[in-house]
Design a protein around this motif. Sequence first.
Motif, PDB file in Angstrom:
ATOM      1  N   MET A   1      28.673  38.309  41.576  1.00  0.00           N
ATOM      2  CA  MET A   1      30.180  38.508  41.749  1.00  0.00           C
ATOM      3  C   MET A   1      30.997  39.851  42.267  1.00  0.00           C
ATOM      4  O   MET A   1      29.865  41.018  41.915  1.00  0.00           O
ATOM      5  CB  MET A   1      30.988  38.132  40.305  1.00  0.00           C
ATOM      6  N   ASN A   2      31.749  39.992  42.638  1.00  0.00           N
ATOM      7  CA  ASN A   2      32.206  41.252  43.346  1.00  0.00           C
ATOM      8  C   ASN A   2      32.835  42.012  42.226  1.00  0.00           C
ATOM      9  O   ASN A   2      33.026  41.432  41.043  1.00  0.00           O
ATOM     10  CB  ASN A   2      33.062  40.865  44.348  1.00  0.00           C
ATOM     11  N   HIS A   3      33.212  43.234  42.551  1.00  0.00           N
ATOM     12  CA  HIS A   3      34.062  44.177  41.808  1.00  0.00           C
ATOM     13  C   HIS A   3      35.178  44.786  42.310  1.00  0.00           C
ATOM     14  O   HIS A   3      35.345  45.008  43.482  1.00  0.00           O
ATOM     15  CB  HIS A   3      33.016  45.170  41.241  1.00  0.00           C
ATOM     16  N   ILE A   4      35.750  45.721  41.650  1.00  0.00           N
ATOM     17  CA  ILE A   4      36.860  46.567  42.161  1.00  0.00           C
ATOM     18  C   ILE A   4      36.522  47.681  42.655  1.00  0.00           C
ATOM     19  O   ILE A   4      35.489  48.460  42.194  1.00  0.00           O
ATOM     20  CB  ILE A   4      37.917  46.839  41.002  1.00  0.00           C
ATOM     21  N   ILE A   5      37.144  48.115  43.719  1.00  0.00           N
ATOM     22  CA  ILE A   5      36.627  49.454  44.231  1.00  0.00           C
ATOM     23  C   ILE A   5      37.705  50.349  43.842  1.00  0.00           C
ATOM     24  O   ILE A   5      39.060  50.426  43.945  1.00  0.00           O
ATOM     25  CB  ILE A   5      36.799  49.282  45.890  1.00  0.00           C
ATOM     26  N   TRP A   6      37.329  51.582  43.334  1.00  0.00           N
ATOM     27  CA  TRP A   6      38.091  52.487  42.568  1.00  0.00           C
ATOM     28  C   TRP A   6      38.516  53.607  43.405  1.00  0.00           C
ATOM     29  O   TRP A   6      37.348  54.263  43.881  1.00  0.00           O
ATOM     30  CB  TRP A   6      37.666  52.740  41.249  1.00  0.00           C
ATOM     31  N   PRO A   7      39.672  54.301  43.338  1.00  0.00           N
ATOM     32  CA  PRO A   7      39.607  55.664  43.978  1.00  0.00           C
ATOM     33  C   PRO A   7      39.146  56.421  42.984  1.00  0.00           C
ATOM     34  O   PRO A   7      39.090  56.108  41.841  1.00  0.00           O
ATOM     35  CB  PRO A   7      41.337  55.827  44.177  1.00  0.00           C
ATOM     36  N   GLU A   8      38.725  57.600  43.447  1.00  0.00           N
ATOM     37  CA  GLU A   8      37.801  58.680  42.826  1.00  0.00           C
ATOM     38  C   GLU A   8      38.711  59.302  41.287  1.00  0.00           C
ATOM     39  O   GLU A   8      38.008  59.364  40.250  1.00  0.00           O
ATOM     40  CB  GLU A   8      37.367  59.838  43.410  1.00  0.00           C
ATOM     41  N   ASP A   9      39.883  59.217  41.531  1.00  0.00           N
ATOM     42  CA  ASP A   9      40.607  59.970  40.308  1.00  0.00           C
ATOM     43  C   ASP A   9      41.042  58.706  39.351  1.00  0.00           C
ATOM     44  O   ASP A   9      41.693  59.120  38.315  1.00  0.00           O
ATOM     45  CB  ASP A   9      41.955  60.288  40.989  1.00  0.00           C
ATOM     46  N   TYR A  10      40.845  57.526  39.565  1.00  0.00           N
ATOM     47  CA  TYR A  10      41.131  56.321  38.824  1.00  0.00           C
ATOM     48  C   TYR A  10      40.031  55.637  38.062  1.00  0.00           C
ATOM     49  O   TYR A  10      40.022  54.382  37.945  1.00  0.00           O
ATOM     50  CB  TYR A  10      42.137  55.539  39.554  1.00  0.00           C
ATOM     51  N   ILE A  11      38.756  56.074  38.259  1.00  0.00           N
ATOM     52  CA  ILE A  11      37.319  55.366  37.607  1.00  0.00           C
ATOM     53  C   ILE A  11      37.554  55.201  36.317  1.00  0.00           C
ATOM     54  O   ILE A  11      37.950  56.159  35.511  1.00  0.00           O
ATOM     55  CB  ILE A  11      36.312  56.228  38.216  1.00  0.00           C
ATOM     56  N   PRO A  12      37.301  54.084  35.913  1.00  0.00           N
ATOM     57  CA  PRO A  12      37.679  53.626  34.448  1.00  0.00           C
ATOM     58  C   PRO A  12      36.571  54.526  33.691  1.00  0.00           C
ATOM     59  O   PRO A  12      35.213  55.024  33.978  1.00  0.00           O
ATOM     60  CB  PRO A  12      37.091  52.181  34.361  1.00  0.00           C
ATOM     61  N   GLY A  13      37.112  55.013  32.498  1.00  0.00           N
ATOM     62  CA  GLY A  13      36.267  55.595  31.754  1.00  0.00           C
ATOM     63  C   GLY A  13      36.834  57.193  31.650  1.00  0.00           C
ATOM     64  O   GLY A  13      36.415  58.073  30.819  1.00  0.00           O
ATOM     65  N   PHE A  14      37.203  57.706  32.847  1.00  0.00           N
ATOM     66  CA  PHE A  14      37.778  58.930  33.269  1.00  0.00           C
ATOM     67  C   PHE A  14      39.393  59.082  33.241  1.00  0.00           C
ATOM     68  O   PHE A  14      39.923  60.269  33.573  1.00  0.00           O
ATOM     69  CB  PHE A  14      37.306  59.467  34.408  1.00  0.00           C
ATOM     70  N   THR A  15      39.895  57.887  32.717  1.00  0.00           N
ATOM     71  CA  THR A  15      41.456  57.761  32.678  1.00  0.00           C
ATOM     72  C   THR A  15      41.864  57.676  31.104  1.00  0.00           C
ATOM     73  O   THR A  15      41.043  57.354  30.502  1.00  0.00           O
ATOM     74  CB  THR A  15      41.862  56.816  33.724  1.00  0.00           C
ATOM     75  N   GLU A  16      42.951  57.499  30.919  1.00  0.00           N
ATOM     76  CA  GLU A  16      43.588  57.554  29.508  1.00  0.00           C
ATOM     77  C   GLU A  16      43.561  56.191  28.999  1.00  0.00           C
ATOM     78  O   GLU A  16      43.404  56.024  27.808  1.00  0.00           O
ATOM     79  CB  GLU A  16      44.920  58.212  29.359  1.00  0.00           C
ATOM     80  N   ASN A  17      43.567  55.243  30.018  1.00  0.00           N
ATOM     81  CA  ASN A  17      43.596  53.912  29.592  1.00  0.00           C
ATOM     82  C   ASN A  17      43.077  52.906  30.617  1.00  0.00           C
ATOM     83  O   ASN A  17      42.918  53.343  31.958  1.00  0.00           O
ATOM     84  CB  ASN A  17      45.167  53.321  29.090  1.00  0.00           C
ATOM     85  N   PHE A  18      42.258  52.092  30.316  1.00  0.00           N
ATOM     86  CA  PHE A  18      41.790  51.070  31.331  1.00  0.00           C
ATOM     87  C   PHE A  18      41.924  49.678  30.611  1.00  0.00           C
ATOM     88  O   PHE A  18      41.661  49.201  29.325  1.00  0.00           O
ATOM     89  CB  PHE A  18      40.295  51.347  31.296  1.00  0.00           C
ATOM     90  N   VAL A  19      42.169  48.639  31.384  1.00  0.00           N
ATOM     91  CA  VAL A  19      42.125  47.191  30.900  1.00  0.00           C
ATOM     92  C   VAL A  19      41.587  46.367  31.982  1.00  0.00           C
ATOM     93  O   VAL A  19      41.610  46.719  33.279  1.00  0.00           O
ATOM     94  CB  VAL A  19      43.564  46.779  30.447  1.00  0.00           C
ATOM     95  N   SER A  20      40.901  45.383  31.508  1.00  0.00           N
ATOM     96  CA  SER A  20      40.387  44.335  32.390  1.00  0.00           C
ATOM     97  C   SER A  20      40.584  43.015  31.875  1.00  0.00           C
ATOM     98  O   SER A  20      40.444  42.709  30.756  1.00  0.00           O
ATOM     99  CB  SER A  20      38.798  44.670  32.563  1.00  0.00           C
ATOM    100  N   ASN A  21      41.341  42.116  32.860  1.00  0.00           N
ATOM    101  CA  ASN A  21      41.376  40.565  32.576  1.00  0.00           C
ATOM    102  C   ASN A  21      40.891  39.843  33.865  1.00  0.00           C
ATOM    103  O   ASN A  21      40.742  40.364  34.678  1.00  0.00           O
ATOM    104  CB  ASN A  21      42.689  40.388  32.287  1.00  0.00           C
ATOM    105  N   GLU A  22      40.339  38.681  33.184  1.00  0.00           N
ATOM    106  CA  GLU A  22      39.759  37.608  34.356  1.00  0.00           C
ATOM    107  C   GLU A  22      39.721  36.160  33.704  1.00  0.00           C
ATOM    108  O   GLU A  22      39.756  35.986  32.529  1.00  0.00           O
ATOM    109  CB  GLU A  22      38.275  38.027  34.125  1.00  0.00           C
ATOM    110  N   ILE A  23      39.889  35.540  34.695  1.00  0.00           N
ATOM    111  CA  ILE A  23      40.089  34.257  34.597  1.00  0.00           C
ATOM    112  C   ILE A  23      39.068  33.316  35.661  1.00  0.00           C
ATOM    113  O   ILE A  23      39.148  33.605  36.679  1.00  0.00           O
ATOM    114  CB  ILE A  23      41.523  33.498  34.499  1.00  0.00           C
TER     115      ILE A  23
END
Length: 168
Positions: free
Chosen positions: A1-23
């Motif tokens: 499956m495909n994934h999200i393409i993140w800008p460098e300043d917003y990579i999950p784990g390096f920001t204050e909050n990250f959420v992920s939802n899928e259906i």
Amino acid sequence: MNHIIWPEDYIPGFTENFVSNEIIVAGLSAAKIWPFLANPAQWPSYYGNSANVRFYDDQRPELAEGVRFYFETFGFPVEAACTEYVAPANGQPGRVAWHGWAGEGDTRLDVHHAWLVEDLQGGRVRVLTQETQKGKPALELAKAKPNPMINGHQDWLEGLVSIATARR
């Protein structure tokens, strides 16, 4: 499956909050889901946590890369700019993302909210939404129990599927 393409300043784990939802649901396609996601003016009709959508510079009510818009969600007045927009076509997933911001100083919240809508084998569609957040409000949201971002985004996904199902 495909994934999200993140800008460098917003990579999950390096920001204050990250959420992920899928259906993942059967009987729908990316093409049936996409129009309801790509048109923010429709969001309040199926997602109760979205309100007062408007566009700037006489832009159309559909997202496209570079389009600026405004909406209210989670109690924040969000200014936003679409940073990625690729409609689903020829077996390729749809991708849409925006940078949103609200407040100043200690109340400043910056987010990167991204969506991926892809057809899967067996007549199924996968809708993935992920958001990274920066700023003091993001720290508070990350600590909240139950997590309002996870619950709110799940409501958004379920509303999106519900309206696409009802209108197919």
